[in-house]
Write a protein that holds these residues in place. Sequence first.
Motif, PDB file in Angstrom:
ATOM      1  N   GLY A 109      -7.278  -3.593  -5.175  1.00  0.00           N
ATOM      2  CA  GLY A 109      -7.482  -2.212  -4.740  1.00  0.00           C
ATOM      3  C   GLY A 109      -6.295  -1.384  -5.219  1.00  0.00           C
ATOM      4  O   GLY A 109      -5.408  -1.897  -5.893  1.00  0.00           O
ATOM      5  N   CYS A 110      -6.315  -0.106  -4.873  1.00  0.00           N
ATOM      6  CA  CYS A 110      -5.213   0.757  -5.288  1.00  0.00           C
ATOM      7  C   CYS A 110      -4.192   0.808  -4.162  1.00  0.00           C
ATOM      8  O   CYS A 110      -4.563   0.997  -3.000  1.00  0.00           O
ATOM      9  CB  CYS A 110      -5.725   2.148  -5.602  1.00  0.00           C
ATOM     10  SG  CYS A 110      -6.939   2.040  -6.909  1.00  0.00           S
ATOM     11  N   ILE A 111      -2.952   0.627  -4.524  1.00  0.00           N
ATOM     12  CA  ILE A 111      -1.889   0.401  -3.535  1.00  0.00           C
ATOM     13  C   ILE A 111      -1.887   1.459  -2.424  1.00  0.00           C
ATOM     14  O   ILE A 111      -1.764   1.132  -1.241  1.00  0.00           O
ATOM     15  CB  ILE A 111      -0.529   0.299  -4.262  1.00  0.00           C
ATOM     16  CG1 ILE A 111      -0.488  -1.054  -4.987  1.00  0.00           C
ATOM     17  CG2 ILE A 111       0.646   0.467  -3.303  1.00  0.00           C
ATOM     18  CD1 ILE A 111       0.696  -1.318  -5.854  1.00  0.00           C
ATOM     19  N   GLU A 112      -2.085   2.704  -2.818  1.00  0.00           N
ATOM     20  CA  GLU A 112      -2.053   3.788  -1.830  1.00  0.00           C
ATOM     21  C   GLU A 112      -3.149   3.619  -0.776  1.00  0.00           C
ATOM     22  O   GLU A 112      -3.001   4.084   0.359  1.00  0.00           O
ATOM     23  CB  GLU A 112      -2.273   5.110  -2.600  1.00  0.00           C
ATOM     24  CG  GLU A 112      -2.077   6.351  -1.782  1.00  0.00           C
ATOM     25  CD  GLU A 112      -2.467   7.614  -2.569  1.00  0.00           C
ATOM     26  OE1 GLU A 112      -2.250   7.654  -3.797  1.00  0.00           O
ATOM     27  OE2 GLU A 112      -3.001   8.539  -1.948  1.00  0.00           O
ATOM     28  N   GLU A 113      -4.239   2.966  -1.150  1.00  0.00           N
ATOM     29  CA  GLU A 113      -5.417   2.950  -0.273  1.00  0.00           C
ATOM     30  C   GLU A 113      -5.622   1.626   0.475  1.00  0.00           C
ATOM     31  O   GLU A 113      -6.583   1.478   1.207  1.00  0.00           O
ATOM     32  CB  GLU A 113      -6.670   3.243  -1.130  1.00  0.00           C
ATOM     33  CG  GLU A 113      -6.619   4.617  -1.787  1.00  0.00           C
ATOM     34  CD  GLU A 113      -7.819   4.913  -2.672  1.00  0.00           C
ATOM     35  OE1 GLU A 113      -8.487   3.954  -3.104  1.00  0.00           O
ATOM     36  OE2 GLU A 113      -8.085   6.095  -2.927  1.00  0.00           O
ATOM     37  N   ILE A 114      -4.732   0.669   0.244  1.00  0.00           N
ATOM     38  CA  ILE A 114      -4.942  -0.653   0.885  1.00  0.00           C
ATOM     39  C   ILE A 114      -4.310  -0.669   2.271  1.00  0.00           C
ATOM     40  O   ILE A 114      -3.103  -0.420   2.408  1.00  0.00           O
ATOM     41  CB  ILE A 114      -4.344  -1.786   0.014  1.00  0.00           C
ATOM     42  CG1 ILE A 114      -5.054  -1.804  -1.343  1.00  0.00           C
ATOM     43  CG2 ILE A 114      -4.464  -3.140   0.703  1.00  0.00           C
ATOM     44  CD1 ILE A 114      -4.416  -2.718  -2.357  1.00  0.00           C
ATOM     45  N   PRO A 115      -5.103  -0.946   3.322  1.00  0.00           N
ATOM     46  CA  PRO A 115      -4.549  -0.929   4.685  1.00  0.00           C
ATOM     47  C   PRO A 115      -3.502  -2.029   4.891  1.00  0.00           C
ATOM     48  O   PRO A 115      -3.571  -3.088   4.258  1.00  0.00           O
ATOM     49  CB  PRO A 115      -5.763  -1.185   5.576  1.00  0.00           C
ATOM     50  CG  PRO A 115      -6.931  -1.358   4.685  1.00  0.00           C
ATOM     51  CD  PRO A 115      -6.522  -1.280   3.272  1.00  0.00           C
ATOM     52  N   MET A 116      -2.561  -1.747   5.783  1.00  0.00           N
ATOM     53  CA  MET A 116      -1.463  -2.692   6.031  1.00  0.00           C
ATOM     54  C   MET A 116      -1.963  -4.074   6.423  1.00  0.00           C
ATOM     55  O   MET A 116      -1.376  -5.088   6.047  1.00  0.00           O
ATOM     56  CB  MET A 116      -0.540  -2.167   7.144  1.00  0.00           C
ATOM     57  CG  MET A 116       0.544  -1.241   6.682  1.00  0.00           C
ATOM     58  SD  MET A 116       1.384  -1.707   5.142  1.00  0.00           S
ATOM     59  CE  MET A 116       2.324  -3.120   5.599  1.00  0.00           C
ATOM     60  N   GLU A 117      -3.087  -4.120   7.198  1.00  0.00           N
ATOM     61  CA  GLU A 117      -3.516  -5.459   7.636  1.00  0.00           C
ATOM     62  C   GLU A 117      -3.940  -6.329   6.442  1.00  0.00           C
ATOM     63  O   GLU A 117      -3.830  -7.552   6.483  1.00  0.00           O
ATOM     64  CB  GLU A 117      -4.592  -5.424   8.728  1.00  0.00           C
ATOM     65  CG  GLU A 117      -5.899  -4.778   8.330  1.00  0.00           C
ATOM     66  CD  GLU A 117      -6.060  -3.396   8.939  1.00  0.00           C
ATOM     67  OE1 GLU A 117      -5.033  -2.695   9.081  1.00  0.00           O
ATOM     68  OE2 GLU A 117      -7.203  -3.028   9.272  1.00  0.00           O
ATOM     69  N   ASP A 118      -4.387  -5.690   5.349  1.00  0.00           N
ATOM     70  CA  ASP A 118      -4.744  -6.472   4.168  1.00  0.00           C
ATOM     71  C   ASP A 118      -3.501  -7.010   3.448  1.00  0.00           C
ATOM     72  O   ASP A 118      -3.506  -8.110   2.912  1.00  0.00           O
ATOM     73  CB  ASP A 118      -5.591  -5.632   3.204  1.00  0.00           C
ATOM     74  CG  ASP A 118      -7.041  -5.580   3.650  1.00  0.00           C
ATOM     75  OD1 ASP A 118      -7.342  -6.148   4.718  1.00  0.00           O
ATOM     76  OD2 ASP A 118      -7.873  -4.980   2.946  1.00  0.00           O
TER      77      ASP A 118
END
Length: 294
Positions: A109-118
Amino acid sequence: MEPRQHLPAKRNNGDRLVAVVTGASSGFGMLTTLELARQGYLVVATMRDTANNRILIQQVGEARLTEFIECMPLDVTDHGAIGDTVNRIIYKHGQIDILVNNAGMAIGGCIEEIPMEDWEKQMDVNFFGLVAMTQAVLPFMRERRQGKVIQISSISGRLGFPGYGPYAASKFAVEGFSEALRLEMLPFGVHVVLVEPGAFKTSIWNKGFDHMAARVPADSPYSRYFNAILRYSKNTADHADDPQEVAYAVARIARSRYPRLRYTLGKGARMSILGKALLPWKWFERILIRELEK
Ligand SMILES: NC(=O)c1ccc[n+]([C@@H]2O[C@H](COP(=O)([O-])OP(=O)(O)OC[C@H]3O[C@@H](n4cnc5c(N)ncnc54)[C@H](OP(=O)(O)O)[C@@H]3O)[C@@H](O)[C@H]2O)c1
């Protein structure tokens, strides 16, 4: 007389040496389990859910290796279970000679959009799981002053591809950890080795793609670039190498008397490392982005 470069997979009393593989239900883990058993090891094949061992068991039966492979349940994110499993293996078999830290997954995914839990999930499996497993096995190797810890890293541990930030971060962590550990353990006769495959045909790709595609919405500012990366990745996956090559390499490393720190596997991976080492970074990144956007 020349020292022998390849060690026998047997103890002095004729019993098999013991290898432990994590994530053995599929891909490299399953093939490595079979190859190590063929090469003379007794293999403890650990996996999250032993109900997923159907294909492994079938192949073990066909290869007549049933008595040399034992399946045990183990989720590498369950640190308590790791200690119990290692103790069980030691109690039953007396020693662990080879640890193959293979369990892994890929979050893209794109770093800005990946949630912390992932990010946390990615590091829990690929990095903290490997650290916990290594820590649990080390005392038994150190006391006997022998053993090999073989880390299944990745080309992504040497080169951070766009669209795979969490995966790259986890594998770079594996690389740094293993370099340090190699130097800590050599005085104790324990070898730490990094295996760095490029693209090989296993199910990790498809598992990751479905998740990645769902992750980037059409109105995302990244969607055009990201879709190009996804197309490039799918094409790479379609032309990926035979994973058996990795299993052969791991078995060779297991039997090697003096294994190197790093083994980069696959033509594409070797070319990438060479490109990164020889070209100025500015040229290298321009070539890479042009390739991705084709
Ligand atoms: N294929 C490639 O091109 C490639 C390239 C470079 C590096 N690698 C690395 O190779 C290793 C093996 O991947 P693969 O390509 O063989 O893919 P795979 O077929 O998807 O195998 C991954 C294995 O890890 C297991 N696993 C996932 N989470 C786990 C957990 N929490 N505890 C225990 N096991 C867990 C999976 O079990 P479940 O079935 O339960 O999910 C599966 O058996 C990974 O570390 C990966 O990063 C692969």
